[in-house]
Design a protein around this motif. Structure first.
Motif, PDB file in Angstrom:
ATOM      1  N   ALA A  56       0.856  -1.186   0.000  1.00  0.00           N
ATOM      2  CA  ALA A  56       0.000   0.000   0.000  1.00  0.00           C
ATOM      3  C   ALA A  56       0.889   1.231   0.000  1.00  0.00           C
ATOM      4  O   ALA A  56       1.984   1.226   0.583  1.00  0.00           O
ATOM      5  CB  ALA A  56      -0.921   0.017   1.220  1.00  0.00           C
ATOM      6  N   ALA A  57       0.422   2.293  -0.667  1.00  0.00           N
ATOM      7  CA  ALA A  57       1.226   3.509  -0.772  1.00  0.00           C
ATOM      8  C   ALA A  57       0.321   4.705  -1.001  1.00  0.00           C
ATOM      9  O   ALA A  57      -0.823   4.564  -1.435  1.00  0.00           O
ATOM     10  CB  ALA A  57       2.224   3.393  -1.922  1.00  0.00           C
ATOM     11  N   PHE A  58       0.856   5.896  -0.677  1.00  0.00           N
ATOM     12  CA  PHE A  58       0.154   7.140  -1.010  1.00  0.00           C
ATOM     13  C   PHE A  58       1.183   8.223  -1.231  1.00  0.00           C
ATOM     14  O   PHE A  58       2.325   8.146  -0.762  1.00  0.00           O
ATOM     15  CB  PHE A  58      -0.829   7.560   0.095  1.00  0.00           C
ATOM     16  N   LEU A  75       4.842   4.242   2.366  1.00  0.00           N
ATOM     17  CA  LEU A  75       5.026   2.949   1.717  1.00  0.00           C
ATOM     18  C   LEU A  75       4.916   1.848   2.771  1.00  0.00           C
ATOM     19  O   LEU A  75       5.572   1.922   3.813  1.00  0.00           O
ATOM     20  CB  LEU A  75       6.416   2.854   1.064  1.00  0.00           C
ATOM     21  N   TRP A  76       4.078   0.833   2.496  1.00  0.00           N
ATOM     22  CA  TRP A  76       3.946  -0.286   3.411  1.00  0.00           C
ATOM     23  C   TRP A  76       3.886  -1.589   2.614  1.00  0.00           C
ATOM     24  O   TRP A  76       3.214  -1.673   1.583  1.00  0.00           O
ATOM     25  CB  TRP A  76       2.665  -0.174   4.236  1.00  0.00           C
ATOM     26  N   VAL A  77       4.576  -2.615   3.106  1.00  0.00           N
ATOM     27  CA  VAL A  77       4.556  -3.947   2.483  1.00  0.00           C
ATOM     28  C   VAL A  77       4.350  -4.969   3.595  1.00  0.00           C
ATOM     29  O   VAL A  77       4.990  -4.888   4.650  1.00  0.00           O
ATOM     30  CB  VAL A  77       5.877  -4.236   1.736  1.00  0.00           C
ATOM     31  N   GLY A  90      10.909  -6.355  -4.149  1.00  0.00           N
ATOM     32  CA  GLY A  90      10.762  -5.244  -5.082  1.00  0.00           C
ATOM     33  C   GLY A  90       9.424  -4.541  -5.027  1.00  0.00           C
ATOM     34  O   GLY A  90       9.162  -3.645  -5.838  1.00  0.00           O
ATOM     35  N   VAL A  91       8.554  -4.908  -4.079  1.00  0.00           N
ATOM     36  CA  VAL A  91       7.237  -4.284  -4.006  1.00  0.00           C
ATOM     37  C   VAL A  91       7.351  -2.809  -3.657  1.00  0.00           C
ATOM     38  O   VAL A  91       6.739  -1.941  -4.291  1.00  0.00           O
ATOM     39  CB  VAL A  91       6.340  -5.015  -2.980  1.00  0.00           C
ATOM     40  N   ALA A  92       8.142  -2.495  -2.620  1.00  0.00           N
ATOM     41  CA  ALA A  92       8.283  -1.101  -2.190  1.00  0.00           C
ATOM     42  C   ALA A  92       8.872  -0.242  -3.301  1.00  0.00           C
ATOM     43  O   ALA A  92       8.412   0.878  -3.552  1.00  0.00           O
ATOM     44  CB  ALA A  92       9.144  -1.013  -0.934  1.00  0.00           C
ATOM     45  N   ALA A  93       9.908  -0.742  -3.979  1.00  0.00           N
ATOM     46  CA  ALA A  93      10.548   0.037  -5.042  1.00  0.00           C
ATOM     47  C   ALA A  93       9.588   0.315  -6.184  1.00  0.00           C
ATOM     48  O   ALA A  93       9.550   1.422  -6.734  1.00  0.00           O
ATOM     49  CB  ALA A  93      11.791  -0.690  -5.546  1.00  0.00           C
ATOM     50  N   ALA A  94       8.784  -0.689  -6.553  1.00  0.00           N
ATOM     51  CA  ALA A  94       7.829  -0.484  -7.640  1.00  0.00           C
ATOM     52  C   ALA A  94       6.793   0.569  -7.266  1.00  0.00           C
ATOM     53  O   ALA A  94       6.434   1.425  -8.085  1.00  0.00           O
ATOM     54  CB  ALA A  94       7.149  -1.813  -7.975  1.00  0.00           C
ATOM     55  N   MET A  95       6.310   0.523  -6.029  1.00  0.00           N
ATOM     56  CA  MET A  95       5.351   1.534  -5.577  1.00  0.00           C
ATOM     57  C   MET A  95       6.009   2.905  -5.528  1.00  0.00           C
ATOM     58  O   MET A  95       5.398   3.912  -5.900  1.00  0.00           O
ATOM     59  CB  MET A  95       4.794   1.158  -4.206  1.00  0.00           C
ATOM     60  N   HIS A  96       7.252   2.954  -5.087  1.00  0.00           N
ATOM     61  CA  HIS A  96       7.981   4.224  -4.957  1.00  0.00           C
ATOM     62  C   HIS A  96       8.133   4.898  -6.316  1.00  0.00           C
ATOM     63  O   HIS A  96       7.987   6.125  -6.453  1.00  0.00           O
ATOM     64  CB  HIS A  96       9.343   3.942  -4.321  1.00  0.00           C
TER      65      HIS A  96
END
Length: 307
Positions: free
Chosen positions: A58-60, A77-79, A87-93
């Motif tokens: 989840a991200a905003f 950013l939350w995983v 790589g979830v956080a990086a993709a959201m970032h």
């Protein structure tokens, strides 16, 4: 990596909240409160990442509040723990950064709890630097006796439930107190309507746990409690007008909060103190709040590609 799915419905936003609750130290106090905050900032983007149909990230990102010239957005950013280091956080970032560029932003501020090593390491490896730190402290209400509220001579303590007509006076306190907090972020108090929506009318701010200090008909201070999860309540602002500081008003408001929280059945009170804010740190220490880990504010660049 699946793309960031833009949150557009309540069902999708419930998935967003579920991820934050699984990944964050304190989680989201309530879905209703999170939805309320989401609607306050034009340009805000919320997104989730799914794996096999289940939300795992989840991200905003949003512009800063107020009219400051600093082109730095606010992001999160939350995983879920079991899906980290994939790589979830990086993709959201990256997706947040693309949206931030469209908003004309140049940097982002992201919080990470001191206890969250993975989050801190992730940000530091991407050029993010610590720009602020808030010390978290807690008071165990089960072992704290019911406090007697003793306001200074000439001061009375009432609740917003008892005096709903005093919001304008409270706003005047906020306009003096919030800009004067040492190390406070760039978000501004804003208009009366902005302050009312952001600080007063959140679903977790109940009127019976909002305390006002009165000198005659004048509001000279106020303090707000936020209803959290699992028997926890959070201190929001405790503010006193400049000409009335140093007289014990903040202490009386804090004692009213402790008593109110105990009556409401909460088991723990949590507060955050900016490191530079010595007066409130001294007050909390005198009331036997014990230190927890800190919340760290990082500032750093937008990402151009997953790293």
């Amino acid at each position: 990596m699946p793309p960031l799915e833009i949150v557009a419905t309540d069902d999708a936003f419930r998935d967003w909240v579920d991820v934050v609750n699984a990944a964050d130290v304190w989680g989201i106090p309530s879905f209703e409160d999170a939805r309320h905050l989401r609607g306050l900032h034009p340009g805000r983007l919320d997104g989730v990442v799914r794996s096999d149909g289940q939300p795992v990230g989840a991200a905003f990102v949003r512009p800063p509040a107020g009219n400051g010239a600093d082109a730095c957005g606010v992001a999160g950013l939350w995983v879920r723990p079991e899906h980290r280091r994939r790589g979830v956080a990086a993709a959201m970032h990256v997706a947040l950064s693309e949206h931030a560029r469209r908003l004309g932003l140049q940097k982002l501020e992201i919080e990470a709890h001191e206890s969250e090593r993975d989050a801190r390491g992730y940000l530091e490896r991407r050029g993010y630097e610590e720009v602020g730190r808030q010390l978290e402290l807690a008071l165990d209400l089960d072992s704290t006796p019911m406090l007697e509220v003793k306001p200074p001579d000439g001061i009375t303590i009432v609740t917003r439930a008892e005096r709903p007509d005093l919001l304008r006076g409270m706003y005047q306190v906020a306009c003096e107190a919030i800009p004067g907090i040492p190390g406070e972020a760039a978000d501004e108090v804003g208009s009366f309507e902005d302050w009312l929506a952001t600080d007063m009318d959140r679903p977790i701010h109940t009127h019976d746990l909002t305390f006002l200090a009165m000198q005659g008909a004048e509001v000279v201070g106020y303090a707000v409690l936020q209803r959290g999860r699992g028997g926890v309540a959070f201190h929001s602002l405790t503010g006193v007008r400049r000409g009335w500081r140093g007289r014990g008003i903040a202490s009386a408001l804090k004692r009213a909060q402790v008593a109110g929280a105990k009556r409401a059945g909460f088991r723990r009170l949590v507060t955050e103190n900016i490191v530079e804010n010595a007066p409130i740190r001294h007050l909390n220490a005198s009331m036997r709040y014990r230190p927890l880990a800190s919340m760290i504010l990082f500032r750093g660049p937008l990402l151009g590609a997953a790293r």
